[in-house]
Design an enzyme around this catalytic site. Structure first.
Site, PDB file in Angstrom:
ATOM      1  N   GLU A 277     -81.157 -17.021 -34.974  1.00  0.00           N
ATOM      2  CA  GLU A 277     -81.443 -18.383 -34.513  1.00  0.00           C
ATOM      3  C   GLU A 277     -82.083 -19.091 -35.696  1.00  0.00           C
ATOM      4  OE1 GLU A 277     -79.947 -18.957 -31.869  1.00  0.00           O
ATOM      5  OE2 GLU A 277     -79.715 -16.911 -31.164  1.00  0.00           O
TER       6      GLU A 277
ATOM      7  N   CYS B  49     -88.603 -25.450 -34.372  1.00  0.00           N
ATOM      8  CA  CYS B  49     -87.189 -25.601 -34.710  1.00  0.00           C
ATOM      9  C   CYS B  49     -86.560 -26.697 -33.853  1.00  0.00           C
ATOM     10  CB  CYS B  49     -86.469 -24.281 -34.506  1.00  0.00           C
ATOM     11  SG  CYS B  49     -86.906 -23.552 -32.941  1.00  0.00           S
TER      12      CYS B  49
HETATM   13  P1  NAD Z   1     -87.839 -18.503 -43.356  1.00  0.00           P
HETATM   14  O1  NAD Z   1     -86.361 -18.465 -43.354  1.00  0.00           O
HETATM   15  O2  NAD Z   1     -88.522 -18.933 -44.590  1.00  0.00           O
HETATM   16  O3  NAD Z   1     -88.430 -17.055 -43.016  1.00  0.00           O
HETATM   17  C1  NAD Z   1     -88.019 -16.345 -41.862  1.00  0.00           C
HETATM   18  C2  NAD Z   1     -88.149 -14.869 -42.146  1.00  0.00           C
HETATM   19  O4  NAD Z   1     -87.181 -14.502 -43.136  1.00  0.00           O
HETATM   20  C3  NAD Z   1     -89.510 -14.461 -42.700  1.00  0.00           C
HETATM   21  O5  NAD Z   1     -89.884 -13.214 -42.181  1.00  0.00           O
HETATM   22  C4  NAD Z   1     -89.250 -14.374 -44.182  1.00  0.00           C
HETATM   23  O6  NAD Z   1     -90.118 -13.512 -44.864  1.00  0.00           O
HETATM   24  C5  NAD Z   1     -87.837 -13.843 -44.205  1.00  0.00           C
HETATM   25  N1  NAD Z   1     -87.119 -14.146 -45.436  1.00  0.00           N
HETATM   26  C6  NAD Z   1     -87.309 -15.164 -46.292  1.00  0.00           C
HETATM   27  N2  NAD Z   1     -86.431 -15.099 -47.312  1.00  0.00           N
HETATM   28  C7  NAD Z   1     -85.680 -14.000 -47.098  1.00  0.00           C
HETATM   29  C8  NAD Z   1     -84.613 -13.391 -47.791  1.00  0.00           C
HETATM   30  N3  NAD Z   1     -84.143 -13.915 -48.926  1.00  0.00           N
HETATM   31  N4  NAD Z   1     -84.053 -12.276 -47.274  1.00  0.00           N
HETATM   32  C9  NAD Z   1     -84.509 -11.754 -46.122  1.00  0.00           C
HETATM   33  N5  NAD Z   1     -85.531 -12.288 -45.418  1.00  0.00           N
HETATM   34  C10 NAD Z   1     -86.109 -13.393 -45.899  1.00  0.00           C
HETATM   35  O7  NAD Z   1     -88.270 -19.384 -42.106  1.00  0.00           O
HETATM   36  P2  NAD Z   1     -89.740 -19.833 -41.648  1.00  0.00           P
HETATM   37  O8  NAD Z   1     -90.243 -20.867 -42.595  1.00  0.00           O
HETATM   38  O9  NAD Z   1     -90.588 -18.652 -41.340  1.00  0.00           O
HETATM   39  O10 NAD Z   1     -89.396 -20.503 -40.247  1.00  0.00           O
HETATM   40  C11 NAD Z   1     -88.883 -21.801 -40.167  1.00  0.00           C
HETATM   41  C12 NAD Z   1     -87.386 -21.808 -39.975  1.00  0.00           C
HETATM   42  O11 NAD Z   1     -87.055 -21.052 -38.816  1.00  0.00           O
HETATM   43  C13 NAD Z   1     -86.843 -23.206 -39.724  1.00  0.00           C
HETATM   44  O12 NAD Z   1     -85.614 -23.363 -40.382  1.00  0.00           O
HETATM   45  C14 NAD Z   1     -86.673 -23.239 -38.210  1.00  0.00           C
HETATM   46  O13 NAD Z   1     -85.733 -24.190 -37.767  1.00  0.00           O
HETATM   47  C15 NAD Z   1     -86.252 -21.831 -37.930  1.00  0.00           C
HETATM   48  N6  NAD Z   1     -86.526 -21.451 -36.555  1.00  0.00           N
HETATM   49  C16 NAD Z   1     -85.484 -21.422 -35.686  1.00  0.00           C
HETATM   50  C17 NAD Z   1     -85.688 -21.097 -34.358  1.00  0.00           C
HETATM   51  C18 NAD Z   1     -84.540 -21.069 -33.388  1.00  0.00           C
HETATM   52  O14 NAD Z   1     -84.704 -20.569 -32.284  1.00  0.00           O
HETATM   53  N7  NAD Z   1     -83.371 -21.586 -33.750  1.00  0.00           N
HETATM   54  C19 NAD Z   1     -86.973 -20.788 -33.919  1.00  0.00           C
HETATM   55  C20 NAD Z   1     -88.026 -20.809 -34.838  1.00  0.00           C
HETATM   56  C21 NAD Z   1     -87.785 -21.134 -36.159  1.00  0.00           C
END
Ligand code: NAD
Length: 541
Positions: free
Chosen positions: A293, A327
């Site tokens: 998501e 989000c």
């Molecule tokens: P992010 O993508 O920066 O991080 C999410 C997770 O991925 C973290 O645990 C992070 O450490 C990990 N991560 C980061 N880079 C990575 C890589 N290269 N390889 C593997 N893992 C990696 O997101 P965030 O800032 O924590 O959260 C915000 C984002 O999440 C926004 O885009 C938001 O829209 C989305 N979000 C979506 C939903 C939904 O239900 N659609 C819900 C909550 C948040």
């Protein structure tokens, strides 16, 4: 299963406490906040039921008070990750065979622990780690996580009860096996509930999990882990590893036993992970389940017939609660020209009444954004809007990171509906508005549909049913969670299952049965009571 078709308690949404002045919950959470603020924690990795300290640490600080240190967490090495995978696979032998009612008991107990003895702690941790005001912490860390746990237990039993037809000659049974291998849960910073749900939902269905929380949420993730431990999740079933996300992910995806990913986070990270899974596909023993998501560019579109005060309230809450870091947060609005003046006056009045600061002061509606990277990015977009003659900032526009990462709730009005902040996910308290000609309703709906790559949430306001109906049809694929005369945030587990398609994710609807189906692999068993003894069919004469 034991001797009985057990029924689990009927899931009911956890009531949200008020935290009004003088309430006992307000007193308790503030005392807990202060105690936690004044002490230091050390968060080790958690592998096979043991705390692992690597000595390679990072510090944790509240976003609203970034010079203050809450503690440290340990970062994993590649070897730690490999060990977590190995021990999880070992734990799977017993966990996958555990009767479902025992698994249900563990996660129902976790829900009850959060509702009671851990409530103040999990909320205070979320206020400190993610800078949520108490209401945002309560609806997330306490209520939504409790709801996920309780409803998922009920959904699990509903799935298990789904059985095929049988005849007197043969009995057909479906067994809902956990996936062979292990699940990798990667969680975002913005919801403590999501951090808990992604590993727990897979584990509930009999899987073993490697959980990697966000660096910015480790502090409250630790409280979730403590709840799981106290609830009785056995060693090796949910393992928590922190550290370099690329190294951890590459190590996990290299394992032939990787059988699924439960991801929530940004779109590009997920696409990159999907690509890596594709590259490794020949190494896996089973086709991995890919659930992600991801981002959103969520909209509000208001028809000339809508009530301006209601539209303004949806904008003020939908765009700015938790600093727009949901989000589902509204970040692009399309308002009909004839109601714009009233809507604008109300939104600007709302914003000027918002108080901003630490969540410890409960009068603050707005607190800080998550980290410096986010602060700097938002400041850059605000500055660009200030210097663009096609954009006008009508509220906010200031920012200050001297003590915490504070960005004033900002409204930009644009002449170009494809202006960058109408299309790009900023993930902060910045709302962009495009005012459209009253006569261009249908055209505007197509514009809403075609402007962004995402399809997560969206809201339409109208008192005119024909206009509403048009919006429902034209925006069919623009949002996985679509709201009529309401703000686009605030989905409740069991009531509005959440998720979107397009670049917003695989739309597997967390908080519903649909999500749990992804963590099982059904086995069909046909038992014939009296087996045939002659191959000849009657038609052979
Ligand atoms: P992010 O993508 O920066 O991080 C999410 C997770 O991925 C973290 O645990 C992070 O450490 C990990 N991560 C980061 N880079 C990575 C890589 N290269 N390889 C593997 N893992 C990696 O997101 P965030 O800032 O924590 O959260 C915000 C984002 O999440 C926004 O885009 C938001 O829209 C989305 N979000 C979506 C939903 C939904 O239900 N659609 C819900 C909550 C948040």
């Amino acid at each position: 299963m034991g001797n009985g078709f057990f029924e689990v308690p009927i899931a009911v949404n956890e009531p949200v406490k008020s935290y009004a002045p003088g309430s006992p919950e307000r007193k308790e959470v503030l005392e807990t906040y202060k105690k936690m603020y004044d002490s230091k924690v050390e968060v080790p990795l958690f592998i096979n039921g043991k705390e692992v300290k690597t000595g390679d640490t990072a510090t944790m600080s509240p976003p609203h008070d970034h010079k203050h240190v809450l503690g440290t967490y340990h970062k994993a090495t590649k070897k730690n990750v490999e060990e977590a995978i190995e021990t999880a696979l070992e734990a799977r032998k017993k966990w996958a065979a555990m009767p479902w009612e025992q698994r249900a008991g563990i996660f129902l107990r976790a829900a009850e622990l959060i509702a009671g003895p851990y409530r103040a702690k999990i909320n205070a941790a979320t206020m400190l780690a993610q800078s949520k005001n108490i209401y945002q912490a309560e609806i997330d860390a306490a209520c939504e996580l409790i709801d996920f746990l309780r409803f998922n237990v009920q959904f699990m039993t509903e799935i298990y009860a789904e059985q095929p037809e049988s005849t007197s000659a043969n009995w057909n049974r479906i067994e809902y096996r956990p996936l062979e291998g292990f699940i990798y849960a990667i969680t975002p910073f913005n919801f403590t509930a999501i951090a808990g749900n992604l590993p727990a939902s897979a584990a509930l269905m009999g899987n073993v999990v490697l959980w990697k929380p966000s660096d910015s949420q480790v502090y409250s993730a630790k409280v979730v882990l403590d709840v799981f431990r106290e609830a009785g999740v056995p060693a090796g079933v949910i393992n928590m590893v922190m550290g370099d996300p690329v190294m951890i992910t590459d190590t996990v995806l290299a394992s032939p036993d990787f059988s699924g990913i439960h991801f929530t986070g940004s779109t590009n990270v997920f696409k990159d992970i999907w690509r890596k899974i594709g590259t490794n596909i020949h190494n896996y023993k089973t086709y991995p389940r890919i659930v992600g998501e991801t981002g959103g560019k969520d909209f509000i579109v208001a028809h000339k017939s809508s009530n301006p005060k209601q539209v303004a309230t949806a904008m003020s809450r939908g765009a700015f609660e938790f600093q727009g870091q949901k989000c589902s947060a509204a970040s692009r609005c399309y308002i009909s020209e004839s109601i714009w003046k009233d809507v604008k006056n109300d939104v600007v009045a709302d914003i000027s009444s918002f108080k901003m600061g630490s969540p410890e002061d409960m009068g603050n509606f707005i607190t800080a954004v998550i980290h410096e990277g986010s602060f700097d990015k938002l400041a850059k977009y605000i500055d660009a809007a200030k210097n663009d003659k096609n954009a006008e900032i009508i509220a906010g526009g200031n920012y200050d990171k001297s003590k915490g990462y504070f960005i004033e709730p900002t409204v930009i009005v644009v002449k170009d509906p494809k202006y960058t902040t109408m299309c790009t996910e900023l993930f902060g308290p910045v709302l962009t508005v495009y005012v459209f000609d009253d006569s261009k309703w249908e055209e505007t709906l197509h514009l809403v549909d075609e402007t962004s790559e995402y399809g997560l949430t969206g809201a339409v306001f109208s008192e005119d049913r024909y206009a509403l109906e048009q919006a429902v049809k034209i925006l069919e694929n623009a949002a996985g969670n679509f709201y009529i005369n309401d703000k686009p945030t605030g989905a409740v587990v069991g009531q509005q299952p959440f998720g979107g398609a397009r670049a917003s994710g695989t739309n597997d609807k967390a908080g519903s049965k649909l999500n749990l189906y992804r963590w099982i692999s059904p086995r069909m068993v046909k038992e014939t009571f009296v087996s045939p003894t002659d191959y000849r069919y009657p038609f052979l004469g």
